[in-house]
Design an enzyme around this catalytic site. Structure first.
Site, PDB file in Angstrom:
ATOM      1  N   SER A 162       2.939  -4.455  -4.808  1.00 55.12           N
ATOM      2  CA  SER A 162       2.511  -5.180  -5.954  1.00 55.12           C
ATOM      3  C   SER A 162       2.342  -3.849  -7.042  1.00 55.12           C
ATOM      4  O   SER A 162       2.080  -2.291  -6.327  1.00 55.12           O
ATOM      5  CB  SER A 162       1.457  -4.709  -5.059  1.00 55.12           C
ATOM      6  OG  SER A 162       0.121  -5.816  -5.880  1.00 55.12           O
ATOM      7  N   ALA A 163       1.875  -3.759  -7.979  1.00 54.80           N
ATOM      8  CA  ALA A 163       2.931  -2.898  -8.810  1.00 54.80           C
ATOM      9  C   ALA A 163       0.892  -2.396  -9.320  1.00 54.80           C
ATOM     10  O   ALA A 163       0.629  -0.939  -9.681  1.00 54.80           O
ATOM     11  CB  ALA A 163       2.558  -3.811 -10.266  1.00 54.80           C
ATOM     12  N   HIS A 164      -0.396  -3.118  -9.192  1.00 58.23           N
ATOM     13  CA  HIS A 164      -1.317  -2.931  -9.672  1.00 58.23           C
ATOM     14  C   HIS A 164      -1.682  -1.508  -8.559  1.00 58.23           C
ATOM     15  O   HIS A 164      -3.007  -1.325  -7.990  1.00 58.23           O
ATOM     16  CB  HIS A 164      -2.723  -4.051  -9.977  1.00 58.23           C
ATOM     17  CG  HIS A 164      -2.517  -4.574  -9.246  1.00 58.23           C
ATOM     18  ND1 HIS A 164      -4.119  -4.487  -7.949  1.00 58.23           N
ATOM     19  CD2 HIS A 164      -2.321  -5.481  -8.063  1.00 58.23           C
ATOM     20  CE1 HIS A 164      -4.959  -5.087  -6.914  1.00 58.23           C
ATOM     21  NE2 HIS A 164      -3.155  -5.609  -6.637  1.00 58.23           N
ATOM     22  N   CYS A 190      -9.650  -8.573   0.231  1.00 56.58           N
ATOM     23  CA  CYS A 190      -9.868  -9.425  -0.304  1.00 56.58           C
ATOM     24  C   CYS A 190      -9.908 -10.353   1.339  1.00 56.58           C
ATOM     25  O   CYS A 190     -10.946 -11.695   0.607  1.00 56.58           O
ATOM     26  CB  CYS A 190      -8.252 -10.145   0.558  1.00 56.58           C
ATOM     27  SG  CYS A 190      -7.007 -10.126  -0.951  1.00 56.58           S
ATOM     28  N   THR A 203       7.744 -18.838 -16.011  1.00 57.18           N
ATOM     29  CA  THR A 203       8.232 -17.437 -16.937  1.00 57.18           C
ATOM     30  C   THR A 203       8.036 -15.920 -16.284  1.00 57.18           C
ATOM     31  O   THR A 203       6.923 -15.772 -16.014  1.00 57.18           O
ATOM     32  CB  THR A 203       7.517 -17.561 -18.145  1.00 57.18           C
ATOM     33  OG1 THR A 203       7.900 -19.173 -18.401  1.00 57.18           O
ATOM     34  CG2 THR A 203       8.559 -17.256 -19.252  1.00 57.18           C
ATOM     35  N   GLN A 251       0.976  -1.464  -0.128  1.00 53.43           N
ATOM     36  CA  GLN A 251      -0.089  -0.520   0.296  1.00 53.43           C
ATOM     37  C   GLN A 251       1.204   1.152  -0.080  1.00 53.43           C
ATOM     38  O   GLN A 251       0.674   2.902  -0.068  1.00 53.43           O
ATOM     39  CB  GLN A 251      -1.011  -0.060   1.375  1.00 53.43           C
ATOM     40  CG  GLN A 251      -2.183  -0.772   1.162  1.00 53.43           C
ATOM     41  CD  GLN A 251      -2.985  -0.881  -0.031  1.00 53.43           C
ATOM     42  OE1 GLN A 251      -3.000  -0.123  -0.353  1.00 53.43           O
ATOM     43  NE2 GLN A 251      -3.998  -2.463   0.026  1.00 53.43           N
TER      44      GLN A 251
END
Length: 350
Positions: free
Chosen positions: A182-184, A301, A217, A166
């Site tokens: 966390s990118a998003h 979540c 990958t 966050q």
């Protein structure tokens, strides 16, 4: 013509920044596997390593960076494979930490949301513990003093894992041994994140990619989008938005509501918990949704459960107040006009 909806649930996920979208489109044209030894694979590898270095530079991190599928995988990688002894987690951690470290000892927090440092000093007196603490809480927006927490953990020979899901892209990465990204959450794509660590020797290798520390990958377009989002040169929240947030706070207080930032040790503007005097959080979320506003009841979540938030319980919040608490979270494209409109809607509904 219907009014445009107003999105105020950026702690769950925030829209993709245009810089990240453009970078991902470039990455999709480089379709080879970065771990392949041929020319196409080497070209993809060069772009991946470039994205890695750009992410580290933007975050001000001079250690290592392992790309993951997001915060949950980064947390599992650290909690399951970091060297050391007992796992200790704060009582207000995100579900991805608590669910991954189910047997970990939970460290209490004070009513103002700050980790109880005296209890921490007692708990770390064991063989090289790994201590997980969320930098900015995903339900209240409270920021922990990770500099002091890190000093206590380090003096005991332990390892500090900071959950920065966050805060990354908004605040500087705090002093720590490992960090979850966390990118998003800051305008990058869904499906990409990272575990920052001082050096690879802190982890047991699991084989596969990412220098043998992660299977699967590598997501090259995601990594390129994440780097571009971190490098965006516009402020995450403008001065005008911060001023509008204060107007919202005044509206809540004047209507007899609860503005949780007033009781917190280190409130941040990105995530705010607020409670109405009477209406349940479930009813509020539904009514606001019908009125064109996206807000949430706790973290995404666990927002579908009927249980009282474990964060509110840990803070000692009265159950009736906790059941009337919603979360409003701001993002890189939030405007002052949107917050003012929400304040008007909140006053009308309360």
């Amino acid at each position: 013509m219907p009014k445009p909806r107003i999105y105020l649930d950026h702690a769950a996920t925030t829209p993709l920044r245009p810089e990240a979208k453009a970078a991902m489109e470039d990455g999709l044209a480089i379709w080879a596997n970065p771990s392949s030894p041929h020319a196409e694979g080497r070209k993809a590898r060069a772009k991946l390593e470039d994205a890695r270095e750009r992410c580290k530079a933007a975050l001000g991190w001079d250690g290592e960076l392992i790309f993951t599928s997001g915060a949950s995988e980064a947390a599992a990688l650290a909690l399951h494979h970091a060297k050391g002894g007992a796992r200790l987690v704060s009582a207000v951690e995100h579900d991805c930490i608590l669910g991954t470290a189910k047997q970990a000892e939970r460290l209490p927090v004070r009513p103002d949301g700050a980790l109880d440092l005296e209890m921490l000093r007692e708990a770390v007196q064991r063989e090289q513990p790994l201590v997980a603490v969320q930098h900015v809480n995903s339900e209240t927006g409270n920021r922990q003093d990770l500099r002091e927490i890190g000093r206590i953990v380090s003096d005991a020979g332990g390892t500090l894992l900071a959950d920065c899901a966050q805060s990354a892209g908004k605040l500087a990465v705090p002093p720590c041994d490992m960090a979850i990204i966390s990118a998003h959450k800051f305008g990058g794509p869904i499906g990409i994140g990272a575990l920052l660590l001082k050096n690879y020797a802190m982890l047991e290798p699991v084989g596969g990619h990412e220098r043998g520390y992660r299977r699967g990958t590598e997501n090259l377009p995601g990594a390129m989008g994440m780097a571009a989002a971190l490098e965006a040169d516009t402020p995450y929240l403008s001065t005008e938005v911060l001023e509008a947030r204060e107007r919202l706070a005044d509206a809540v207080r004047n209507a007899g509501g609860t503005w949780f930032a007033d009781r917190l040790s280190g409130p941040t503007p990105f995530v705010t918990a607020l409670a109405m005097p009477e209406m349940s959080a479930t009813a509020q979320v539904m009514r606001f949704d019908m009125a064109g506003f996206a807000v949430s009841q706790g973290s995404a979540c666990s927002s579908g459960t009927m249980k009282t938030s474990h964060v509110m319980q840990a803070l000692g919040v009265d159950g009736a107040v906790a059941d009337r608490t919603i979360r409003v979270s701001l993002g890189w494209n939030t405007t002052a006009e949107e917050l003012d409109a929400f304040a008007d809607a909140w006053k009308a509904l309360s």
